[in-house]
Design an enzyme around this catalytic site. Sequence first.
Site, PDB file in Angstrom:
ATOM      1  N   ASP A 171       0.965  -1.186  -0.340  1.00 26.79           N
ATOM      2  CA  ASP A 171       0.592   0.157  -0.241  1.00 26.79           C
ATOM      3  C   ASP A 171       0.890   1.628   0.139  1.00 26.79           C
ATOM      4  OD1 ASP A 171      -1.650   1.643   0.194  1.00 26.79           O
ATOM      5  OD2 ASP A 171      -2.524   1.056   2.070  1.00 26.79           O
ATOM      6  N   ASP A 231     -10.855   3.852  -1.357  1.00 23.74           N
ATOM      7  CA  ASP A 231     -11.335   2.870  -0.071  1.00 23.74           C
ATOM      8  C   ASP A 231     -12.972   3.198  -0.496  1.00 23.74           C
ATOM      9  OD1 ASP A 231      -9.132   2.890   0.257  1.00 23.74           O
ATOM     10  OD2 ASP A 231      -9.218   3.035   3.029  1.00 23.74           O
TER      11      ASP A 231
END
Length: 395
Positions: free
Chosen positions: A147, A217
């Site tokens: 990430d 997200d």
Amino acid sequence: MMRLRLLLVSLVSVPLFAQSGSAPTLAAKPPMGWNSWNWFAGKVTDKDIRQAADLIVSSGMKDAGYNYVNIDDTWEGQRDANGVLHTNEKFPDMKALADYVHSKGLKLGIYSSPGPKTCAGFEGSYQHEQQDADLYASWGIDYLKYDLCGFRKIMDQEAPNDKAKQNQMMRDAYEKMHQAIVKTGRPMVYSLCQYGWDSVWQWGPEVGANLWRTTGDINPTFERMAFIGRAQAGLSKYAAPGHWNDPDMLEVGNGKLSLDENRVHMGMWAMLASPLLAGNNLSQLTPEVTAVLTNREVIAIDQDPLGKQAERIYVEGPIEIWARPLADGSRALAIFNFGEDDNYMRGISLHLKEAGADNGWHAHDVWTDKDLGPIMDNTNFTLKRHASVLLRLSR
Ligand code: GLA
């Protein structure tokens, strides 16, 4: 009502990044499993992961194909004097945890960042890439989600206001961890999480990615899920066995999603040949949510060996039709009503030709498991608010 016909993307073109010659051994089909973030976020512990593994087996999810149990952010502790990373107190023994998960016939995934810090502010792999990859391999890790997060700071520091250089730095950072994983000799599914920046779908396979997030997200609302799903239009040509677009983890069973909404979510992700990583609280599985997550026919569409992601073939306001070809010559066709009103379908053609099908093909309604007989372009469906119809069409 204004009709907007979208440019058709060929449903039969050769995938851009299809691996020539041998078939990919890793992620030949979109990975399936469960990830800790959507439900547990920073609270996840060793005990939660063990329980998730137990429940994936007892709920029937394992039998349906879910096999990765992925620990997301917040497992990381501190580095010692030799730079070796340790787990924090929530994860006392990662090797023992991996052994436990493997003993259930499942695989274990982990999370890190190319930056000094992860999104949640824990230790990242910056300048410790090989050391960390070796550590994961020694534990028996099977999957890494990597990430960007803290690396953005490095990009800003080293190449302020130079987007091209920053993009190159980002690719290099992902390639670096890819090489480190390869060097361990242990196969690990490599999942890129950098929110779709710099059209990652165009270069993900070059840095060894098996999947790459295409957006920011997800959260457990119909609006966010639908926004992300619809944002996948145009990306079908970048998906193929071995590397997949990732519209983020499933929120099926989270928040206040209704049965219709959970079906739109699951059906859309299956049409998209998306990784199916459940993100719900498995200890509160209801029969309804289990049925959505484990529907064999829906999963068969997602996991179809042809690996062709659906493309949007029609949109009129909140109504969208998506289609994908399947390995046995049949077609999957989904109609979604993303809107707030019922009954939008009157007079809307199914666009069977654009789906690669035709009048008279046999239709099977996947969610109701009913044969509908021959279908025509003008066959009428009534879709309630936030509802969908998922069809398998065969000659
Ligand atoms: C980012 C990612 C999420 C999750 C969190 C963890 O927001 O996109 O999927 O991994 O970080 O901190």
